[in-house]
Design a protein around this motif. Structure first.
Motif, mmCIF file in Angstrom:
data_model
loop_
_atom_site.group_PDB
_atom_site.id
_atom_site.type_symbol
_atom_site.label_atom_id
_atom_site.label_comp_id
_atom_site.label_asym_id
_atom_site.label_seq_id
_atom_site.Cartn_x
_atom_site.Cartn_y
_atom_site.Cartn_z
ATOM 1 N N ILE A 28 -3.947 3.693 5.274
ATOM 2 C CA ILE A 28 -3.670 2.278 5.558
ATOM 3 C C ILE A 28 -4.513 1.810 6.737
ATOM 4 O O ILE A 28 -5.098 0.722 6.719
ATOM 5 N N PHE A 29 -4.582 2.656 7.768
ATOM 6 C CA PHE A 29 -5.367 2.298 8.949
ATOM 7 C C PHE A 29 -6.849 2.183 8.614
ATOM 8 O O PHE A 29 -7.525 1.223 9.022
ATOM 9 N N ARG A 30 -7.369 3.147 7.851
ATOM 10 C CA ARG A 30 -8.801 3.184 7.554
ATOM 11 C C ARG A 30 -9.209 2.137 6.519
ATOM 12 O O ARG A 30 -10.262 1.506 6.655
ATOM 13 N N SER A 31 -8.405 1.928 5.492
ATOM 14 C CA SER A 31 -8.822 1.098 4.367
ATOM 15 C C SER A 31 -8.314 -0.340 4.436
ATOM 16 O O SER A 31 -8.869 -1.215 3.760
ATOM 17 N N ILE A 32 -7.297 -0.605 5.255
ATOM 18 C CA ILE A 32 -6.717 -1.947 5.290
ATOM 19 C C ILE A 32 -6.858 -2.582 6.672
ATOM 20 O O ILE A 32 -7.432 -3.656 6.820
ATOM 21 N N ALA B 236 0.829 -1.207 0.000
ATOM 22 C CA ALA B 236 0.000 0.000 0.000
ATOM 23 C C ALA B 236 0.862 1.255 0.000
ATOM 24 O O ALA B 236 0.526 2.254 -0.650
ATOM 25 N N ILE B 237 1.979 1.231 0.717
ATOM 26 C CA ILE B 237 2.882 2.389 0.739
ATOM 27 C C ILE B 237 3.489 2.617 -0.640
ATOM 28 O O ILE B 237 3.643 3.761 -1.095
ATOM 29 N N ILE B 238 3.824 1.531 -1.332
ATOM 30 C CA ILE B 238 4.362 1.653 -2.692
ATOM 31 C C ILE B 238 3.342 2.330 -3.606
ATOM 32 O O ILE B 238 3.689 3.120 -4.493
ATOM 33 N N ASP B 239 2.060 2.031 -3.389
ATOM 34 C CA ASP B 239 0.999 2.639 -4.201
ATOM 35 C C ASP B 239 0.691 4.072 -3.790
ATOM 36 O O ASP B 239 -0.179 4.709 -4.388
ATOM 37 N N GLY B 240 1.371 4.573 -2.763
ATOM 38 C CA GLY B 240 1.189 5.961 -2.371
ATOM 39 C C GLY B 240 0.243 6.193 -1.215
ATOM 40 O O GLY B 240 -0.126 7.345 -0.946
ATOM 41 N N ILE C 247 -9.869 -5.505 8.156
ATOM 42 C CA ILE C 247 -9.368 -6.812 8.556
ATOM 43 C C ILE C 247 -9.665 -7.095 10.024
ATOM 44 O O ILE C 247 -9.886 -8.245 10.425
ATOM 45 N N SER C 248 -9.711 -6.037 10.841
ATOM 46 C CA SER C 248 -9.854 -6.197 12.292
ATOM 47 C C SER C 248 -11.299 -6.184 12.760
ATOM 48 O O SER C 248 -11.556 -5.941 13.951
ATOM 49 N N VAL C 249 -12.239 -6.448 11.891
ATOM 50 C CA VAL C 249 -13.655 -6.431 12.283
ATOM 51 C C VAL C 249 -13.974 -7.445 13.387
ATOM 52 O O VAL C 249 -14.684 -7.109 14.348
ATOM 53 N N PRO C 250 -13.493 -8.709 13.337
ATOM 54 C CA PRO C 250 -13.836 -9.661 14.418
ATOM 55 C C PRO C 250 -13.433 -9.187 15.811
ATOM 56 O O PRO C 250 -14.273 -9.203 16.718
ATOM 57 N N PRO C 251 -12.183 -8.762 16.044
ATOM 58 C CA PRO C 251 -11.872 -8.282 17.404
ATOM 59 C C PRO C 251 -12.580 -6.984 17.758
ATOM 60 O O PRO C 251 -12.855 -6.739 18.935
#
Length: 294
Positions: A200-204, A190-194, A208-212
């Motif tokens: 990164i926190f909001r979109s990735i 994601a960093i390579i893509d700018g 992914i962290s929805v279960p916890p």
């Protein structure tokens, strides 16, 4: 031939031994689970029957007997005399604000601790874990003085702030255990893509962290919904009181309406019971997700 016969009989003996062990262990497991089931369901069943009885039936001491006449009026009294809807609205407001704040703060803290490569990450996590060891009762007097000086005593903010402080450590612990297991290659691509840190926190990380995160929501809701000590210490206005205070409405100087108290307790516990049974599987998945992936 004899050696072959002896060799062939060994696996069969092993199978019989393992089978006998399994047959002994299985009933013991069912017995233990049955005992746990009875001990967990008995208070709920007793409270349900309690809420439909008269004072005479309750004071007679017959715990398992059915009501002679089912007192539906107890629930009407619980809703009307107990100010159920007002207290319910206050509890929903305080709980929802606390849950939203805890999720945001704990997710950001866990993201910084686990995804940033800095040497103080484990120290900060340790500080959060130390917060889990502080007894709630030991903070009542200092918080009372602080809130009085801040002029927020007897407001919902005086409840929301301590609730956030006490729920954030366990939430950081749960979320950091999960986020630590997320591969760093996802962020690097994601960093390579700018993408920046917040993207990164909001979109990735958050998706992914929805279960916890669901686990944190449920645990926070359960811990705050019936909290009484802080609410009784910091709230005195009748308009701002939360759901546990409704029980006091049925206790007077000369009489106590036990049936209405039982009905109010059933109504107050019903949202927690429903949410827990509907989402109990998500609690387990969220608690072990980090350990399984790690």
């Amino acid at each position: 031939m004899s050696r072959t016969a002896i060799t062939a009989t060994k696996p069969a003996a092993t199978v019989r031994t393992s089978g006998s062990r399994f047959s002994v262990a299985k009933p013991l497991i069912y017995i233990v689970l049955g005992i746990l089931l009875v001990t967990q369901l008995y208070p709920l069943l007793w409270l349900f029957l309690y809420s439909f009885k008269t004072n005479d039936e309750i004071l007679s001491g017959s715990f398992f007997s059915l009501p002679s006449v089912w007192q539906i009026e107890n629930y009407s009294a619980a809703i009307e005399s107990g100010n159920y809807w007002r207290y319910l609205g206050n509890s929903l407001f305080v709980t929802s604000i606390t849950m939203a704040s805890v999720i945001v703060l704990a997710a950001l803290a866990a993201f910084a601790i686990t995804r940033f490569r800095w040497k103080y990450g484990q120290l900060v996590l340790l500080l959060f874990l130390l917060g889990m060891m502080i007894p709630l009762q030991s903070t009542l007097l200092p918080l009372m003085i602080i809130f009085k000086n801040m002029d927020i005593l007897n407001t919902h903010l005086s409840l929301i702030l301590p609730y956030i402080a006490f729920q954030t450590p366990i939430s950081v612990f749960i979320l950091s255990g999960f986020m630590k297991a997320i591969p760093h290659e996802i962020e690097e691509s994601a960093i390579i893509d700018g993408a920046g840190v917040f993207r990164i926190f909001r979109s990735i990380i958050l998706p992914i962290s929805v279960p916890p995160i669901v686990t944190v929501c449920i645990l926070t809701f359960i811990n705050i919904w019936n909290e009484y000590i802080l609410a009784a210490t910091f709230i005195s206005s009748e308009k701002l009181k939360t759901l546990p205070f409704g029980v006091n409405s049925f206790v007077s100087q000369y009489s106590v309406n036990y049936g209405a108290i039982g009905a109010f307790l059933v109504l107050g516990a019903l949202p927690v019971i429903v949410i827990y049974f509907l989402l109990s599987e998500r609690i387990t998945k969220g608690m072990v997700a980090g350990a399984v992936k790690g």
